[in-house]
Design a protein around this motif. Structure first.
Motif, PDB file in Angstrom:
ATOM      1  N   GLU A 207       0.805  -1.215   0.000  1.00  0.00           N
ATOM      2  CA  GLU A 207       0.000   0.000   0.000  1.00  0.00           C
ATOM      3  C   GLU A 207       0.839   1.266   0.000  1.00  0.00           C
ATOM      4  O   GLU A 207       0.312   2.354  -0.238  1.00  0.00           O
ATOM      5  N   CYS A 208       2.127   1.134   0.261  1.00  0.00           N
ATOM      6  CA  CYS A 208       3.012   2.310   0.297  1.00  0.00           C
ATOM      7  C   CYS A 208       4.088   2.186  -0.777  1.00  0.00           C
ATOM      8  O   CYS A 208       5.263   2.466  -0.541  1.00  0.00           O
ATOM      9  N   LEU A 230       8.857  -1.230  10.940  1.00  0.00           N
ATOM     10  CA  LEU A 230       8.805  -0.776   9.549  1.00  0.00           C
ATOM     11  C   LEU A 230       8.104   0.571   9.528  1.00  0.00           C
ATOM     12  O   LEU A 230       6.980   0.706  10.028  1.00  0.00           O
ATOM     13  N   LEU A 231       8.752   1.564   8.953  1.00  0.00           N
ATOM     14  CA  LEU A 231       8.230   2.927   8.914  1.00  0.00           C
ATOM     15  C   LEU A 231       8.134   3.370   7.457  1.00  0.00           C
ATOM     16  O   LEU A 231       9.139   3.395   6.743  1.00  0.00           O
ATOM     17  N   ALA A 232       6.908   3.673   6.990  1.00  0.00           N
ATOM     18  CA  ALA A 232       6.705   4.175   5.628  1.00  0.00           C
ATOM     19  C   ALA A 232       6.579   5.689   5.681  1.00  0.00           C
ATOM     20  O   ALA A 232       5.876   6.236   6.537  1.00  0.00           O
ATOM     21  N   LEU A 233       7.283   6.357   4.767  1.00  0.00           N
ATOM     22  CA  LEU A 233       7.326   7.823   4.759  1.00  0.00           C
ATOM     23  C   LEU A 233       7.099   8.340   3.345  1.00  0.00           C
ATOM     24  O   LEU A 233       7.592   7.766   2.379  1.00  0.00           O
ATOM     25  N   GLY A 517       6.521  -1.719  -5.892  1.00  0.00           N
ATOM     26  CA  GLY A 517       6.053  -2.102  -4.566  1.00  0.00           C
ATOM     27  C   GLY A 517       6.641  -3.387  -4.039  1.00  0.00           C
ATOM     28  O   GLY A 517       6.457  -3.713  -2.867  1.00  0.00           O
ATOM     29  N   MET A 518       7.355  -4.140  -4.882  1.00  0.00           N
ATOM     30  CA  MET A 518       7.936  -5.411  -4.443  1.00  0.00           C
ATOM     31  C   MET A 518       9.189  -5.150  -3.608  1.00  0.00           C
ATOM     32  O   MET A 518      10.001  -4.293  -3.933  1.00  0.00           O
ATOM     33  N   ALA A 519       9.318  -5.889  -2.513  1.00  0.00           N
ATOM     34  CA  ALA A 519      10.498  -5.772  -1.653  1.00  0.00           C
ATOM     35  C   ALA A 519      11.436  -6.946  -1.908  1.00  0.00           C
ATOM     36  O   ALA A 519      11.037  -7.983  -2.439  1.00  0.00           O
ATOM     37  N   ILE A 520      12.694  -6.765  -1.529  1.00  0.00           N
ATOM     38  CA  ILE A 520      13.691  -7.835  -1.649  1.00  0.00           C
ATOM     39  C   ILE A 520      14.504  -7.858  -0.369  1.00  0.00           C
ATOM     40  O   ILE A 520      14.874  -6.813   0.164  1.00  0.00           O
ATOM     41  N   THR A 521      14.751  -9.045   0.139  1.00  0.00           N
ATOM     42  CA  THR A 521      15.468  -9.164   1.402  1.00  0.00           C
ATOM     43  C   THR A 521      16.963  -8.943   1.207  1.00  0.00           C
ATOM     44  O   THR A 521      17.496  -9.127   0.106  1.00  0.00           O
ATOM     45  N   ASP A 522      17.626  -8.558   2.292  1.00  0.00           N
ATOM     46  CA  ASP A 522      19.073  -8.364   2.239  1.00  0.00           C
ATOM     47  C   ASP A 522      19.791  -9.665   1.897  1.00  0.00           C
ATOM     48  O   ASP A 522      20.810  -9.663   1.199  1.00  0.00           O
ATOM     49  N   ALA A 523      19.256 -10.781   2.385  1.00  0.00           N
ATOM     50  CA  ALA A 523      19.895 -12.070   2.105  1.00  0.00           C
ATOM     51  C   ALA A 523      19.845 -12.377   0.616  1.00  0.00           C
ATOM     52  O   ALA A 523      20.799 -12.908   0.049  1.00  0.00           O
TER      53      ALA A 523
END
Length: 616
Positions: A207-208, A230-233, A517-523
């Motif tokens: 949504e962010c 988790l902070l969305a700005l 909007g897709m996230a990716i992990t650090d790993a």
């Protein structure tokens, strides 16, 4: 004389209508029983098994489409992770109406399975004390085990439910795991809470999508776990969403939507953003003086690292210059780009060098934007033009000037780029016989079509590019030295991807282009960083597309790597071939490697130490 247990005494009192004995039940259960009594429900009878029409279920599913997509993926994880039979995972809306279930055949065919189905209503007024109803009313995770259910007919069930909350603490939906009471496992409740938290985090990313998303925690080893805030700005630093761990970590501070970053933390947003975009973990103090560690998990799409660092100030003054459509935080690359503005202001040709796939055309388009020219950007792939047609394509031709010439003639690409930019890509492939004509054009900026007499004056910014060594070609007499000296007014070298210090930002930027909007992990990024990338950014884009094909939730993580250098990653043998169950296992193993302590790992993930040992 038989001594009755506390539960026996409580059940006997409930079914006789006597006063409930104090201290025999958990407080939420006792209070729920009393409410059910006040409603006149008889625990010995069958509850009202109301089911709404399927059309109403369909409408509700459509309204919750985003949440439902994330939840179904987590339900698969839960189902695979909770071993045993006679099991059901259910998703309900905030009122307790079941929308979807995943269960085994034994549960489906049981009495409970026939009553927990899409459209069934599980609020307390209809079904008595149950996990879905209690979680909906209390907005808290809850378990109702065996005879804690109000109705006697549900005494064989154990149900564990957790609410799915939005960033304002409102219940959006409910996640439930139900099984036969004798099959109940100790860690199931923790897994349900983890799944709900995973969905809540996924909703923030979903949504962010046009926001910055920052993760923070006092300890670095927890930044990649569900314990992290988790902070969305927004782009100007206004809070749009905050997850539950984030609210807890910032307890006592005003965390509602609309609050600015500068209110929550001691450092101004622009300065913090500058540090975060350098990559790695960034220390910062909140407004109460407590230090947390912070990382950037998502960059607002449409912005690049170069302008992100300047945008807060630029917006204050109402100015906006041309911005690269690619990441350029690498110091070597930034230094090379520093003279672009002055070079194009002087009309100086720009020559781009670099391996294949490093983004030379993107850089050329950026140079065109910096020039401020109103004409077109015209790209020419010199290697794709046949030798006998090269001059005609660049400079144009008159009607019937040669065999197979266009009947109407052609003005040529050089005149098409008048008042704009002519980009000569793969310039090393210009035929030797055509290099003289190209040199003459660069000297005079005059065009005479093949077969024509009239000379046309043009004003063109010249950009050339190659992945070959032109100086070596000059030494071999396959490229004219005077043409090279005319092209290389400003030479800008694009470093290979493997040598760039902003690899993480490049990955995230490309991912946002492919799947906003897709996230990716650090790993997952760390796995990508281990490769050599001979095809550079072009190869990385293809690799990300393959990962997206395998992605099933709101994140790209290690489970998307399945072949060759994209293998299944770290998982115990029992989970390695169990699809989505690998992710929970990998989360446990990744967290343990950071903590190096089973107790700390169990506390961070909300699991028992037995479960941690099982996966290690």
């Amino acid at each position: 004389m038989q001594i009755l247990s506390g539960m026996d005494r409580a059940r006997n009192a409930l079914e006789r209508g006597d006063r409930l004995p104090g201290g025999t039940l958990p407080v939420p259960i006792a209070e729920s029983w009393q409410r059910c009594r006040d409603l006149g429900l008889d625990p010995r009878l069958q509850p009202r098994g109301e089911v709404v029409p399927f059309a109403a279920v369909t409408r509700r599913r459509q309204k919750m489409e985003g949440l439902r997509r994330l939840a179904l993926a987590e339900m698969q994880v839960l189902y695979a992770q909770i071993a045993g039979s006679n099991l059901m995972i259910a998703l309900a809306d905030a009122s307790g109406m079941v929308l979807d279930t995943i269960s085994d055949q034994a549960f489906t065919e049981s009495v409970a399975g026939r009553s927990i189905l899409p459209g069934s209503l599980w609020d307390e007024a209809r079904r008595g004390t149950n996990a879905l109803g209690l979680a909906s009313d209390s907005s808290q995770p809850v378990g109702v085990f065996g005879r804690e259910h109000y109705f006697t007919c549900h005494a064989h069930l154990s149900c564990m439910a957790a609410p799915i909350l939005d960033s304002h603490g409102q219940v959006l939906g409910l996640l439930d795991a139900s099984c036969a009471n004798e099959a109940r496992q100790q860690h199931t409740h923790a897994l349900v809470r983890m799944a709900a938290a995973q969905i809540e985090n996924g909703l923030i990313f979903q949504e962010c999508a046009d926001n910055f998303i920052l993760a923070f925690h006092p300890r670095a080893e927890y930044l990649d776990t569900l314990s992290a805030g988790l902070l969305a700005l927004s782009r100007d630093g206004v809070v749009t969403a905050l997850n539950r761990p984030g609210s807890a970590l910032l307890s006592g501070l005003p965390t509602g939507a609309g609050v600015s970053f500068d209110t929550l933390f001691e450092m101004p947003f622009a300065r913090a953003l500058d540090g975060l975009l350098r990559g790695g973990v960034f220390p910062i103090r909140d407004a109460a003086g407590s230090q947390v560690l912070m990382v950037c998990r998502q960059i607002a799409p449409g912005l690049t690292v170069r302008n992100l660092r300047r945008e807060p100030q630029a917006m204050q003054h109402g100015r906006a210059g041309p911005m690269p459509e690619f990441v350029c935080a690498d110091e070597t690359l930034k230094a090379a780009m520093a003279d672009i503005g002055q070079a194009v202001a002087m009309g100086m040709p720009v020559h781009l060098t670099g391996e294949t796939g490093t983004g030379k055309e993107l850089m050329a388009r950026h140079i065109h934007a910096v020039s401020g020219r109103r004409g077109e950007f015209v790209a020419v792939n010199c290697g794709a033009l046949a030798e006998q047609l090269f001059v005609a394509e660049i400079f144009g031709h008159e009607q019937g000037a040669f065999t197979n010439a266009r009947a109407e003639g052609s003005i040529g690409l050089a005149r098409q780029a008048d008042a704009g930019t002519l980009f000569l890509d793969e310039v090393a492939d210009v035929p030797l016989s055509a290099q003289t004509a190209l040199l003459r054009f660069l000297d005079a900026m005059e065009v005479r079509p093949v077969g024509g007499l009239k000379i046309h004056k043009v004003d063109v910014q010249i950009i050339s590019a190659t992945n070959r060594d032109l100086e070596a070609m000059v030494a071999e007499r396959s490229f004219r030295a005077d043409l090279l000296y005319r092209l290389n007014g400003l030479v800008l070298h694009l470093p290979p991807l493997a040598a760039r210090t902003d690899f993480v930002l490049v990955v995230k930027h490309l991912l946002q282009e492919l799947a906003p909007g897709m996230a990716i992990t650090d790993a997952a990024i760390a796995r990508l960083a281990q490769r050599e990338w001979p095809g550079n950014i072009r190869e990385l884009r293809s690799a990300l597309q393959r990962l997206l094909m395998r992605q099933r939730g709101p994140f790209v993580d290690e489970t998307c790597f399945v072949d060759g250098s994209e293998d299944v990653g770290d998982a115990c043998p029992a989970c390695r071939d169990r699809g989505l169950a690998r992710r929970v296992c990998q989360e446990i193993r990744t967290t343990y490697r950071s903590c190096r302590n089973v107790t700390h790992t169990a506390r961070a993930l909300g699991l028992s130490r037995t479960t941690i040992y099982k996966h290690l």
